[in-house]
Design an enzyme around this catalytic site. Structure first.
Site, PDB file in Angstrom:
ATOM      1  N   LYS A 114       0.835  -1.209   0.000  1.00  0.00           N
ATOM      2  CA  LYS A 114       0.000   0.000   0.000  1.00  0.00           C
ATOM      3  C   LYS A 114       0.866   1.253   0.000  1.00  0.00           C
ATOM      4  CE  LYS A 114      -4.350  -1.894   1.376  1.00  0.00           C
ATOM      5  NZ  LYS A 114      -5.596  -1.821   2.096  1.00  0.00           N
ATOM      6  N   LYS A 196      -5.092 -10.776  -6.146  1.00  0.00           N
ATOM      7  CA  LYS A 196      -6.339 -10.862  -5.373  1.00  0.00           C
ATOM      8  C   LYS A 196      -7.434  -9.968  -5.966  1.00  0.00           C
ATOM      9  CE  LYS A 196      -7.065  -8.571  -1.453  1.00  0.00           C
ATOM     10  NZ  LYS A 196      -7.364  -8.124  -0.098  1.00  0.00           N
ATOM     11  N   LYS A 199     -11.196  -4.551  -3.682  1.00  0.00           N
ATOM     12  CA  LYS A 199     -12.099  -3.400  -3.759  1.00  0.00           C
ATOM     13  C   LYS A 199     -11.379  -2.195  -4.329  1.00  0.00           C
ATOM     14  CE  LYS A 199     -13.850  -3.906   0.906  1.00  0.00           C
ATOM     15  NZ  LYS A 199     -12.654  -3.708   1.720  1.00  0.00           N
TER      16      LYS A 199
HETATM   17  P1  ATP Z   1      -8.993  -4.595  -0.647  1.00  0.00           P
HETATM   18  O1  ATP Z   1      -9.894  -5.489  -1.430  1.00  0.00           O
HETATM   19  O2  ATP Z   1      -9.256  -3.161  -0.874  1.00  0.00           O
HETATM   20  O3  ATP Z   1      -7.561  -4.982  -0.792  1.00  0.00           O
HETATM   21  P2  ATP Z   1      -8.758  -5.689   1.906  1.00  0.00           P
HETATM   22  O4  ATP Z   1      -8.650  -7.123   1.551  1.00  0.00           O
HETATM   23  O5  ATP Z   1      -7.498  -5.025   2.285  1.00  0.00           O
HETATM   24  O6  ATP Z   1      -9.465  -4.828   0.813  1.00  0.00           O
HETATM   25  P3  ATP Z   1     -11.113  -6.018   3.522  1.00  0.00           P
HETATM   26  O7  ATP Z   1     -12.050  -5.792   2.442  1.00  0.00           O
HETATM   27  O8  ATP Z   1     -11.309  -5.345   4.807  1.00  0.00           O
HETATM   28  O9  ATP Z   1      -9.673  -5.556   3.147  1.00  0.00           O
HETATM   29  O10 ATP Z   1     -11.067  -7.579   3.727  1.00  0.00           O
HETATM   30  C1  ATP Z   1     -12.038  -8.194   4.490  1.00  0.00           C
HETATM   31  C2  ATP Z   1     -11.804  -9.652   4.595  1.00  0.00           C
HETATM   32  O11 ATP Z   1     -12.069 -10.253   3.319  1.00  0.00           O
HETATM   33  C3  ATP Z   1     -10.395 -10.051   4.968  1.00  0.00           C
HETATM   34  O12 ATP Z   1     -10.450 -11.122   5.863  1.00  0.00           O
HETATM   35  C4  ATP Z   1      -9.780 -10.442   3.674  1.00  0.00           C
HETATM   36  O13 ATP Z   1      -8.780 -11.395   3.847  1.00  0.00           O
HETATM   37  C5  ATP Z   1     -10.976 -11.015   2.911  1.00  0.00           C
HETATM   38  N1  ATP Z   1     -10.824 -10.819   1.460  1.00  0.00           N
HETATM   39  C6  ATP Z   1     -10.721  -9.651   0.804  1.00  0.00           C
HETATM   40  N2  ATP Z   1     -10.570  -9.843  -0.520  1.00  0.00           N
HETATM   41  C7  ATP Z   1     -10.579 -11.189  -0.693  1.00  0.00           C
HETATM   42  C8  ATP Z   1     -10.451 -12.057  -1.828  1.00  0.00           C
HETATM   43  N3  ATP Z   1     -10.276 -11.575  -3.048  1.00  0.00           N
HETATM   44  N4  ATP Z   1     -10.513 -13.394  -1.642  1.00  0.00           N
HETATM   45  C9  ATP Z   1     -10.702 -13.902  -0.413  1.00  0.00           C
HETATM   46  N5  ATP Z   1     -10.812 -13.156   0.697  1.00  0.00           N
HETATM   47  C10 ATP Z   1     -10.756 -11.818   0.576  1.00  0.00           C
END
Ligand code: ATP
Ligand code: LTN
Length: 333
Positions: A114, A196, A199
């Protein structure tokens, strides 16, 4: 009573990665483990480690709260709350900042990723993020923390902080176990299937949001990157695109990979993708309907009030105990 806790940041509309990797698991656990108390929250303090417009942030917080319930979290079973409405999280985070080291925070891969993307400078909040996450967790003494694979390193740091505090201050915290689902722990991007699904990805084609309309859902699956081999086979090393779609298929339908492969034996990607588009939409349709009922309802506010009140009750006590053990303020009677 044993506890389970987890949180999601309101940094963008929820997509099927977070849903399948995280929210769907919470729902399964709440039904499977009636003896546990659940705390699930909207990590809005984490969302401002990178600047967010005020209106956008407010909207995302509410949207996430409504989606949690729409996805099946039972407000009778789960304490659902907004992190910033429970002040002890930030206060505990400060205590942890005084018990963690620059070196260990510098090693966090999410921070490195990040930080690299910030054009206008890296905030201290982004750097100290894992200490706030440790506070979010340890202040509730949960036994389990269900998260996606990408959060494993933060959970390890949380455990290190717990052990360190326990050694210094005489057993204050439960050392929690991460719960990482085997399949679905990482749903990948539809346009770059080795990364991954996120969002915060600028490319909208990379994901399906839970509130996307039917035509967009089907279009995104149709245009998902696969390969030129044309057979539906799970092989994440060599064929990440089709394997990612198979994962989505399997997590939603509960069908093992072998059975799905058999079903599409001799058939091409077109048919598989059409079916998957329909399957994803079928899964999301009831969620969207419930979301529309909830988003402007009084019910949602009442759920969040109740969750906040219980969270404050638990965290104030734990914070006071921790401060006392450290020797802050005046001795408790
Ligand atoms: P971003 O998608 O912006 O990177 P993030 O993963 O940092 O967001 P959150 O959205 O808060 O943060 O993640 C919430 C939960 O969902 C966490 O436990 C994360 O590991 C899970 N998660 C997020 N994206 C995925 C994915 N693509 N596949 C599986 N689990 C996910
Ligand atoms: N850091 C997590 C969100 C998060 C969290 C937590 C998850 C904040 N605090 C406590 C579990 C427990 C993320 O980026 N996904």
């Amino acid at each position: 009573m044993k506890r389970i806790l987890s949180g999601i940041q309101p940094t963008g509309s929820l997509n099927i990665g977070t849903y399948l990797g995280s929210v769907k698991n919470f729902v399964k656990l709440q039904d499977k483990l009636p003896d546990y108390e659940f705390f699930i929250f909207i990590a809005d303090l984490h969302a401002i480690t990178v600047y967010k417009d005020k209106q956008v942030l407010r909207k995302l917080i509410k949207e996430l709260a409504a989606l949690y319930i729409a996805c099946g979290l039972d407000p009778e079973r789960v304490n659902l709350f907004i992190q910033s409405e429970v002040p002890a999280h930030s206060q505990m985070a400060y205590l942890f900042q005084c018990n963690s080291y620059m070196g260990e925070l510098e090693r966090m891969t999410q921070f490195k990723d990040k930080a690299r993307k910030q054009e206008k400078g890296v905030t201290v909040g982004l750097f100290s993020y894992p200490t706030l996450m440790a506070a979010d967790i340890l202040i509730y003494d949960p036994d389990f923390v269900p998260v996606g694979k990408d959060q494993k390193q933060h959970l390890e740091l949380t455990r290190d902080i717990a052990v360190r505090m326990n050694n210094k201050y005489n057993d204050i915290f439960t050392v929690p176990e991460p719960l990482i689902a085997e399949i679905g722990a990482k749903i990948n991007s539809l346009s770059n299937p080795t990364a991954k699904m996120s969002k915060s990805d600028d490319n909208e084609k990379s994901r399906i949001n839970l509130l996307d309309p039917e035509n967009i859902i089907k279009k995104r699956i149709k245009s998902a990157i696969t390969d030129s081999m044309g057979t539906v086979k799970y092989d994440p090393e060599n064929r990440p695109g089709i394997s990612n779609l198979l994962t989505i298929y399997s997590v939603i339908t509960n069908m093992p990979f072998n059975d799905i492969e058999d079903k599409y034996e001799g058939k091409g990607y077109k048919e598989f993708k059409e079916d998957l588009g329909a399957i994803v939409f079928q899964e999301l349709k009831p969620i969207q309907e419930r979301y529309n009922e909830l988003i402007n309802s009084k019910e949602l506010d009442l759920i969040l009030d109740k969750g906040r009140d219980r969270a404050i009750q638990v965290t104030e006590r734990k914070l006071a105990k921790t401060m006392d053990r450290i020797g802050l303020g005046r001795k408790r009677k």
